[in-house]
Scaffold this motif. Structure first.
Motif, PDB file in Angstrom:
ATOM      1  N   THR A  91     -27.089 -16.995  -2.699  1.00  0.00           N
ATOM      2  CA  THR A  91     -26.374 -16.826  -3.967  1.00  0.00           C
ATOM      3  C   THR A  91     -27.069 -15.761  -4.808  1.00  0.00           C
ATOM      4  OG1 THR A  91     -25.723 -19.165  -3.935  1.00  0.00           O
ATOM      5  CG2 THR A  91     -25.493 -17.992  -6.021  1.00  0.00           C
ATOM      6  N   ARG A  92     -26.257 -14.880  -5.396  1.00  0.00           N
ATOM      7  CA  ARG A  92     -26.803 -13.826  -6.240  1.00  0.00           C
ATOM      8  C   ARG A  92     -25.838 -13.533  -7.388  1.00  0.00           C
ATOM      9  NH1 ARG A  92     -30.398 -14.774  -3.355  1.00  0.00           N
ATOM     10  NH2 ARG A  92     -31.904 -13.391  -2.323  1.00  0.00           N
ATOM     11  N   LYS A  93     -26.397 -12.970  -8.452  1.00  0.00           N
ATOM     12  CA  LYS A  93     -25.600 -12.435  -9.551  1.00  0.00           C
ATOM     13  C   LYS A  93     -25.374 -10.951  -9.276  1.00  0.00           C
ATOM     14  CE  LYS A  93     -25.564 -16.103 -12.345  1.00  0.00           C
ATOM     15  NZ  LYS A  93     -24.331 -16.773 -12.837  1.00  0.00           N
ATOM     16  N   LEU A  94     -24.119 -10.573  -9.078  1.00  0.00           N
ATOM     17  CA  LEU A  94     -23.786  -9.188  -8.763  1.00  0.00           C
ATOM     18  C   LEU A  94     -22.662  -8.715  -9.681  1.00  0.00           C
ATOM     19  CD1 LEU A  94     -23.668  -9.473  -4.850  1.00  0.00           C
ATOM     20  CD2 LEU A  94     -25.612  -8.752  -6.251  1.00  0.00           C
ATOM     21  N   ARG A  95     -22.488  -7.411  -9.708  1.00  0.00           N
ATOM     22  CA  ARG A  95     -21.365  -6.845 -10.452  1.00  0.00           C
ATOM     23  C   ARG A  95     -20.265  -6.485  -9.456  1.00  0.00           C
ATOM     24  NH1 ARG A  95     -22.632  -5.976 -15.699  1.00  0.00           N
ATOM     25  NH2 ARG A  95     -20.732  -4.735 -16.016  1.00  0.00           N
ATOM     26  N   GLN A  99     -17.714  -6.131 -13.150  1.00  0.00           N
ATOM     27  CA  GLN A  99     -17.875  -7.333 -13.951  1.00  0.00           C
ATOM     28  C   GLN A  99     -18.949  -8.236 -13.345  1.00  0.00           C
ATOM     29  OE1 GLN A  99     -16.193  -7.650 -16.847  1.00  0.00           O
ATOM     30  NE2 GLN A  99     -15.277  -5.646 -16.380  1.00  0.00           N
ATOM     31  N   PRO A 100     -19.750  -8.916 -14.191  1.00  0.00           N
ATOM     32  CA  PRO A 100     -20.775  -9.819 -13.659  1.00  0.00           C
ATOM     33  C   PRO A 100     -20.134 -11.025 -12.977  1.00  0.00           C
ATOM     34  CG  PRO A 100     -20.617 -10.030 -16.050  1.00  0.00           C
ATOM     35  CD  PRO A 100     -19.756  -8.872 -15.673  1.00  0.00           C
ATOM     36  N   CYS A 101     -20.586 -11.322 -11.764  1.00  0.00           N
ATOM     37  CA  CYS A 101     -20.035 -12.431 -10.985  1.00  0.00           C
ATOM     38  C   CYS A 101     -21.154 -13.134 -10.230  1.00  0.00           C
ATOM     39  CB  CYS A 101     -18.993 -11.939  -9.980  1.00  0.00           C
ATOM     40  SG  CYS A 101     -17.517 -11.205 -10.707  1.00  0.00           S
ATOM     41  N   THR A 102     -20.882 -14.378  -9.876  1.00  0.00           N
ATOM     42  CA  THR A 102     -21.776 -15.120  -8.995  1.00  0.00           C
ATOM     43  C   THR A 102     -21.191 -15.073  -7.591  1.00  0.00           C
ATOM     44  OG1 THR A 102     -22.439 -16.611 -10.782  1.00  0.00           O
ATOM     45  CG2 THR A 102     -22.850 -17.342  -8.524  1.00  0.00           C
ATOM     46  N   GLU A 104     -21.581 -16.218  -3.621  1.00  0.00           N
ATOM     47  CA  GLU A 104     -22.216 -17.181  -2.723  1.00  0.00           C
ATOM     48  C   GLU A 104     -21.686 -16.980  -1.305  1.00  0.00           C
ATOM     49  OE1 GLU A 104     -22.515 -22.026  -1.951  1.00  0.00           O
ATOM     50  OE2 GLU A 104     -21.352 -21.219  -3.634  1.00  0.00           O
ATOM     51  N   ASP A 139     -16.081 -15.221 -11.270  1.00  0.00           N
ATOM     52  CA  ASP A 139     -16.322 -14.301 -12.381  1.00  0.00           C
ATOM     53  C   ASP A 139     -16.711 -15.065 -13.644  1.00  0.00           C
ATOM     54  OD1 ASP A 139     -14.002 -15.361 -13.473  1.00  0.00           O
ATOM     55  OD2 ASP A 139     -12.759 -13.613 -12.992  1.00  0.00           O
ATOM     56  N   ALA A 140     -16.891 -14.334 -14.743  1.00  0.00           N
ATOM     57  CA  ALA A 140     -17.370 -14.942 -15.988  1.00  0.00           C
ATOM     58  C   ALA A 140     -16.379 -15.941 -16.567  1.00  0.00           C
ATOM     59  CB  ALA A 140     -17.667 -13.840 -17.006  1.00  0.00           C
TER      60      ALA A 140
END
Length: 256
Positions: A91-95, A99-102, A104, A139-140
């Motif tokens: 799992t990572r926080k990516l754009r 847009q910022p998204c998680t 997995e 997404d957010a």
């Protein structure tokens, strides 16, 4: 009943995607073969590479084991993902799309490249196998989507979104179905699509006039055969008459 892709390298498909008219050129195909876990059997997936009229690359995946058709569209992601380093649960926080998204990883599978047809661009050179990873993207706002990344289609900072295409959606996006039952040869389906167009005159194929000439010839031959069966024979003066049996049954005949 298993299906196969009903496409041909070099042909052009026309349809509408997100209310915009588009055309797609079929560039090539990759067939992936994956072993079924706990079995000696394999399942195969076809991945067709398409280029739209804007020069953008898309992929059409046909899953023979489930008969599903999935459209893969490139999605920019930062930073880039290496599918060879992924494992389930990563799992990572990516754009994604800026847009910022998680993100997995939900599954990782390895597949052999069974064979290729047409123009397939491997960024890392010729390959005999590939690693594919399924991604769950949130997404957010909490919206969830599924995406995929794999080694043989790895472009710089891109993953692929997944959109399932029912038969009606295939008509809308590509103008026709893109699969056929496995037992119907592809040339038969191509002829079946060409035949109505040739009759209506909509086909601009160079073979359309040949079709009409052959059809007229067949009709004339059949008419001549039927004519002979009915007993018509042209006389020397160009007048036809019907031979009648002399064994009764007709007025004016000579009975035995």
């Amino acid at each position: 009943m298993s299906v196969r892709g009903d496409l041909r390298v070099g042909e052009t498909l026309r349809g509408s995607l997100r209310k915009k008219r588009r055309s797609y050129t079929v560039m090539g195909r990759v067939v992936l073969k994956q072993r079924v876990q706990g079995s000696r059997g394999f399942v195969k997936r076809e991945q067709w590479r398409l280029i739209d009229d804007d020069g953008q690359e898309l992929w059409l995946e046909i899953r023979r084991d489930t008969n599903k058709v999935v459209l893969h569209e490139p999605v920019p992601v930062q930073p880039s993902i290496d599918p060879l380093s992924l494992e389930v649960g990563w799992t990572r926080k990516l754009r994604v799309r800026g847009q910022p998204c998680t993100v997995e990883v939900t599954n990782v599978r390895r597949a052999e490249i069974d064979h290729e047809t047409g123009a397939i661009d491997h960024s890392q050179g010729a390959l005999t196998a590939t690693t594919c990873a399924g991604l769950r993207v949130v997404d957010a706002q909490g919206s969830i989507s599924t995406m995929v990344v794999d080694a043989h289609r790895l472009h710089t900072r891109e993953i692929y979104s997944e959109t399932g295409l029912s038969s009606s959606k295939q008509y809308r996006v590509f103008g026709r179905p893109v699969t056929r039952p496995w037992w119907i040869p592809s040339f038969m389906r191509r002829f079946w699509r060409w035949f109505p167009a040739a009759i209506s005159g909509a086909s601009r194929s160079e073979w359309a006039p040949v079709f009409w000439i052959v059809l007229m010839f067949v009709v004339l031959v059949l008419a001549e055969l039927i004519d002979e069966d009915e007993g018509f024979f042209p006389s020397g003066g160009g007048v036809s008459f019907r031979n009648r049996s002399v064994y009764g049954g007709g007025g004016g005949g000579v009975g035995k």
